[in-house]
Design a protein around this motif. Structure first.
Motif, PDB file in Angstrom:
ATOM      1  N   GLY A 177       0.823  -1.216   0.000  1.00 53.24           N
ATOM      2  CA  GLY A 177       0.000   0.000   0.000  1.00 53.24           C
ATOM      3  C   GLY A 177       0.851   1.256   0.000  1.00 53.24           C
ATOM      4  O   GLY A 177       1.810   1.354  -0.771  1.00 53.24           O
ATOM      5  N   ASP A 178       0.544   2.171   0.943  1.00 60.88           N
ATOM      6  CA  ASP A 178       1.267   3.450   1.003  1.00 60.88           C
ATOM      7  C   ASP A 178       2.761   3.267   1.287  1.00 60.88           C
ATOM      8  O   ASP A 178       3.562   4.137   0.947  1.00 60.88           O
ATOM      9  CB  ASP A 178       0.675   4.350   2.097  1.00 60.88           C
ATOM     10  N   ARG A 179       3.121   2.143   1.894  1.00 60.46           N
ATOM     11  CA  ARG A 179       4.538   1.936   2.220  1.00 60.46           C
ATOM     12  C   ARG A 179       5.383   1.677   0.973  1.00 60.46           C
ATOM     13  O   ARG A 179       6.608   1.669   1.037  1.00 60.46           O
ATOM     14  CB  ARG A 179       4.701   0.790   3.227  1.00 60.46           C
ATOM     15  N   SER A 180       4.724   1.472  -0.165  1.00 57.91           N
ATOM     16  CA  SER A 180       5.490   1.313  -1.413  1.00 57.91           C
ATOM     17  C   SER A 180       5.979   2.666  -1.927  1.00 57.91           C
ATOM     18  O   SER A 180       6.892   2.734  -2.758  1.00 57.91           O
ATOM     19  CB  SER A 180       4.633   0.622  -2.480  1.00 57.91           C
ATOM     20  N   ILE A 181       5.395   3.740  -1.415  1.00 60.26           N
ATOM     21  CA  ILE A 181       5.790   5.086  -1.852  1.00 60.26           C
ATOM     22  C   ILE A 181       7.198   5.400  -1.333  1.00 60.26           C
ATOM     23  O   ILE A 181       7.529   5.065  -0.194  1.00 60.26           O
ATOM     24  CB  ILE A 181       4.785   6.148  -1.355  1.00 60.26           C
ATOM     25  N   GLY A 182       8.004   6.021  -2.214  1.00 58.51           N
ATOM     26  CA  GLY A 182       9.363   6.388  -1.802  1.00 58.51           C
ATOM     27  C   GLY A 182      10.418   5.436  -2.348  1.00 58.51           C
ATOM     28  O   GLY A 182      11.605   5.648  -2.124  1.00 58.51           O
ATOM     29  N   HIS A 183       9.990   4.389  -3.047  1.00 57.77           N
ATOM     30  CA  HIS A 183      10.932   3.423  -3.631  1.00 57.77           C
ATOM     31  C   HIS A 183      10.790   3.382  -5.155  1.00 57.77           C
ATOM     32  O   HIS A 183       9.677   3.403  -5.669  1.00 57.77           O
ATOM     33  CB  HIS A 183      10.664   2.015  -3.090  1.00 57.77           C
ATOM     34  N   LEU A 184      11.929   3.261  -5.809  1.00 64.25           N
ATOM     35  CA  LEU A 184      11.927   3.086  -7.261  1.00 64.25           C
ATOM     36  C   LEU A 184      11.413   1.682  -7.587  1.00 64.25           C
ATOM     37  O   LEU A 184      11.814   0.706  -6.950  1.00 64.25           O
ATOM     38  CB  LEU A 184      13.372   3.256  -7.771  1.00 64.25           C
ATOM     39  N   ASP A 185      10.515   1.599  -8.562  1.00 64.86           N
ATOM     40  CA  ASP A 185       9.987   0.277  -8.933  1.00 64.86           C
ATOM     41  C   ASP A 185      11.037  -0.533  -9.695  1.00 64.86           C
ATOM     42  O   ASP A 185      11.607  -0.043 -10.671  1.00 64.86           O
ATOM     43  CB  ASP A 185       8.733   0.448  -9.802  1.00 64.86           C
ATOM     44  N   PRO A 186      11.294  -1.770  -9.256  1.00 62.46           N
ATOM     45  CA  PRO A 186      12.319  -2.576  -9.934  1.00 62.46           C
ATOM     46  C   PRO A 186      12.034  -2.800 -11.427  1.00 62.46           C
ATOM     47  O   PRO A 186      12.958  -2.734 -12.247  1.00 62.46           O
ATOM     48  CB  PRO A 186      12.319  -3.908  -9.168  1.00 62.46           C
ATOM     49  N   GLY A 187      10.782  -3.055 -11.764  1.00 66.04           N
ATOM     50  CA  GLY A 187      10.448  -3.288 -13.176  1.00 66.04           C
ATOM     51  C   GLY A 187      10.610  -2.028 -14.022  1.00 66.04           C
ATOM     52  O   GLY A 187      10.967  -2.095 -15.204  1.00 66.04           O
ATOM     53  N   ALA A 188      10.342  -0.870 -13.416  1.00 62.69           N
ATOM     54  CA  ALA A 188      10.557   0.395 -14.134  1.00 62.69           C
ATOM     55  C   ALA A 188      12.052   0.586 -14.381  1.00 62.69           C
ATOM     56  O   ALA A 188      12.478   1.028 -15.442  1.00 62.69           O
ATOM     57  CB  ALA A 188       9.997   1.569 -13.337  1.00 62.69           C
ATOM     58  N   ARG A 189      12.856   0.219 -13.384  1.00 60.37           N
ATOM     59  CA  ARG A 189      14.307   0.333 -13.523  1.00 60.37           C
ATOM     60  C   ARG A 189      14.819  -0.635 -14.599  1.00 60.37           C
ATOM     61  O   ARG A 189      15.638  -0.252 -15.442  1.00 60.37           O
ATOM     62  CB  ARG A 189      14.987   0.054 -12.175  1.00 60.37           C
ATOM     63  N   SER A 190      14.343  -1.883 -14.595  1.00 64.73           N
ATOM     64  CA  SER A 190      14.846  -2.821 -15.611  1.00 64.73           C
ATOM     65  C   SER A 190      14.413  -2.390 -17.010  1.00 64.73           C
ATOM     66  O   SER A 190      15.206  -2.426 -17.951  1.00 64.73           O
ATOM     67  CB  SER A 190      14.430  -4.264 -15.314  1.00 64.73           C
ATOM     68  N   SER A 191      13.170  -1.920 -17.162  1.00 66.14           N
ATOM     69  CA  SER A 191      12.711  -1.453 -18.482  1.00 66.14           C
ATOM     70  C   SER A 191      13.560  -0.292 -18.963  1.00 66.14           C
ATOM     71  O   SER A 191      13.940  -0.219 -20.125  1.00 66.14           O
ATOM     72  CB  SER A 191      11.282  -0.918 -18.437  1.00 66.14           C
ATOM     73  N   GLN A 192      13.848   0.624 -18.036  1.00 65.47           N
ATOM     74  CA  GLN A 192      14.634   1.795 -18.401  1.00 65.47           C
ATOM     75  C   GLN A 192      16.025   1.378 -18.878  1.00 65.47           C
ATOM     76  O   GLN A 192      16.514   1.881 -19.900  1.00 65.47           O
ATOM     77  CB  GLN A 192      14.729   2.736 -17.193  1.00 65.47           C
ATOM     78  N   VAL A 193      16.633   0.451 -18.156  1.00 65.45           N
ATOM     79  CA  VAL A 193      17.986   0.048 -18.544  1.00 65.45           C
ATOM     80  C   VAL A 193      17.967  -0.731 -19.874  1.00 65.45           C
ATOM     81  O   VAL A 193      18.850  -0.552 -20.714  1.00 65.45           O
ATOM     82  CB  VAL A 193      18.668  -0.758 -17.420  1.00 65.45           C
ATOM     83  N   ILE A 194      16.947  -1.540 -20.079  1.00 65.48           N
ATOM     84  CA  ILE A 194      16.844  -2.251 -21.360  1.00 65.48           C
ATOM     85  C   ILE A 194      16.709  -1.238 -22.507  1.00 65.48           C
ATOM     86  O   ILE A 194      17.421  -1.305 -23.508  1.00 65.48           O
ATOM     87  CB  ILE A 194      15.654  -3.246 -21.349  1.00 65.48           C
ATOM     88  N   ILE A 195      15.826  -0.260 -22.319  1.00 67.51           N
ATOM     89  CA  ILE A 195      15.616   0.750 -23.365  1.00 67.51           C
ATOM     90  C   ILE A 195      16.890   1.578 -23.580  1.00 67.51           C
ATOM     91  O   ILE A 195      17.337   1.778 -24.713  1.00 67.51           O
ATOM     92  CB  ILE A 195      14.413   1.662 -23.003  1.00 67.51           C
ATOM     93  N   SER A 196      17.498   2.025 -22.489  1.00 71.96           N
ATOM     94  CA  SER A 196      18.707   2.843 -22.623  1.00 71.96           C
ATOM     95  C   SER A 196      19.846   2.053 -23.267  1.00 71.96           C
ATOM     96  O   SER A 196      20.613   2.597 -24.065  1.00 71.96           O
ATOM     97  CB  SER A 196      19.152   3.386 -21.265  1.00 71.96           C
ATOM     98  N   SER A 197      19.966   0.762 -22.927  1.00 75.57           N
ATOM     99  CA  SER A 197      21.030  -0.063 -23.523  1.00 75.57           C
ATOM    100  C   SER A 197      20.807  -0.262 -25.013  1.00 75.57           C
ATOM    101  O   SER A 197      21.756  -0.223 -25.795  1.00 75.57           O
ATOM    102  CB  SER A 197      21.078  -1.449 -22.886  1.00 75.57           C
ATOM    103  N   ILE A 198      19.568  -0.494 -25.387  1.00 76.48           N
ATOM    104  CA  ILE A 198      19.280  -0.663 -26.817  1.00 76.48           C
ATOM    105  C   ILE A 198      19.641   0.624 -27.564  1.00 76.48           C
ATOM    106  O   ILE A 198      20.291   0.588 -28.609  1.00 76.48           O
ATOM    107  CB  ILE A 198      17.797  -1.055 -27.046  1.00 76.48           C
ATOM    108  N   CYS A 199      19.249   1.764 -27.000  1.00 75.52           N
ATOM    109  CA  CYS A 199      19.557   3.061 -27.636  1.00 75.52           C
ATOM    110  C   CYS A 199      21.059   3.252 -27.754  1.00 75.52           C
ATOM    111  O   CYS A 199      21.576   3.640 -28.796  1.00 75.52           O
ATOM    112  CB  CYS A 199      18.966   4.214 -26.837  1.00 75.52           C
ATOM    113  N   LYS A 200      21.759   2.969 -26.671  1.00 73.37           N
ATOM    114  CA  LYS A 200      23.206   3.144 -26.651  1.00 73.37           C
ATOM    115  C   LYS A 200      23.877   2.206 -27.674  1.00 73.37           C
ATOM    116  O   LYS A 200      24.710   2.642 -28.478  1.00 73.37           O
ATOM    117  CB  LYS A 200      23.733   2.847 -25.233  1.00 73.37           C
ATOM    118  N   ALA A 201      23.460   0.944 -27.652  1.00 75.57           N
ATOM    119  CA  ALA A 201      24.073  -0.035 -28.570  1.00 75.57           C
ATOM    120  C   ALA A 201      23.817   0.358 -30.030  1.00 75.57           C
ATOM    121  O   ALA A 201      24.691   0.193 -30.879  1.00 75.57           O
ATOM    122  CB  ALA A 201      23.534  -1.425 -28.285  1.00 75.57           C
TER     123      ALA A 201
END
Ligand code: ADP
Ligand code: MG
Length: 205
Positions: A177-201
């Motif tokens: 619930g509310d205790r999830s607020i304040g943390h970066l979502d792991p799946g958002a982080r993995s998606s971001q790195v996948i997208i950024s890596s593809i762009c970089k490559a």
């Protein structure tokens, strides 16, 4: 558009980036989930890497389906099925002949892939998930503005950060619930790195 050698480079570059991210993703998932996201993602992309030389390059469509089925069978957890469907549905929506491929057609196929995540996950944006990175990037690809790879990468990064202040409404993190607020979502982080890596490559090939 892109040769099979270039594509293998992009995939292996992305797989290494995901592997390097393993500990960070586990830690993010430990904070609001069960701590396995890094292991899950790394296992999936290592299997892609292992099988990369078996890819008989016919079309981008087949490569996406191959990546999706590999991820689906190896990642496990919610993310395995979700990432798997993204790649499989995108692949199935791409033309079977790369000669017909344009950016518009690619974006249309990617949209079908994103639709598969939403359908499977009964989810949408603003619920603190991977969709909070993937959907805005899709929207960016659809704009008429002039965009380049580094803009896409930066945008993925800034969007992922927005999940910090969101309350999780899907997946394990939603149990907090509310205790999830304040943390970066792991799946958002993995998606971001996948997208950024593809762009970089893509700028390096
Ligand atoms: P599990 O929660 O089964 O352990 P992972 O830890 O590998 O799976 O993945 C968790 C990530 O999956 C979350 O951080 C979130 O981004 C994403 N996720 C979970 N449920 C959904 C959903 N219903 N729709 C979209 N993404 C989701
Ligand atoms: Mg987990």
């Amino acid at each position: 558009l892109i040769t099979s050698e270039q594509l293998k480079y992009v995939l292996s570059y992305t797989a290494s980036a995901v592997d390097e991210l393993k500990d960070e993703l586990n830690a993010l998932d430990r904070a609001i989930g069960d701590g396995d996201h890094g292991h899950n993602m790394s296992r999936g992309f290592q299997l892609v890497l292992k099988n990369i030389d078996n890819i008989k390059y016919q079309s981008l469509s087949e490569v996406f389906v191959f990546v999706g089925t590999t991820l689906m069978s190896s990642i496990g957890g919610a993310a395995g099925a979700l990432y798997g469907s993204l790649f499989i549905q995108t692949g199935k929506s791409l033309p079977s002949d790369d000669k017909e491929l344009t950016l518009d057609i690619f974006v249309g196929a990617f949209e079908q892939g994103v639709g598969a995540i939403k359908e499977l996950g009964h989810s949408d944006v603003n619920q603190k998930t991977m969709l909070d990175v993937i959907v805005p990037v899709l929207d960016l690809l659809r704009t008429d503005q002039k965009i380049n790879l580094s803009m896409i990468s930066d945008y993925a990064k800034s969007q992922s950060q927005l999940t910090v202040n969101m309350k999780a409404e899907k997946g394990r993190a939603s149990f907090l619930g509310d205790r999830s607020i304040g943390h970066l979502d792991p799946g958002a982080r993995s998606s971001q790195v996948i997208i950024s890596s593809i762009c970089k490559a893509l700028t390096l090939v």
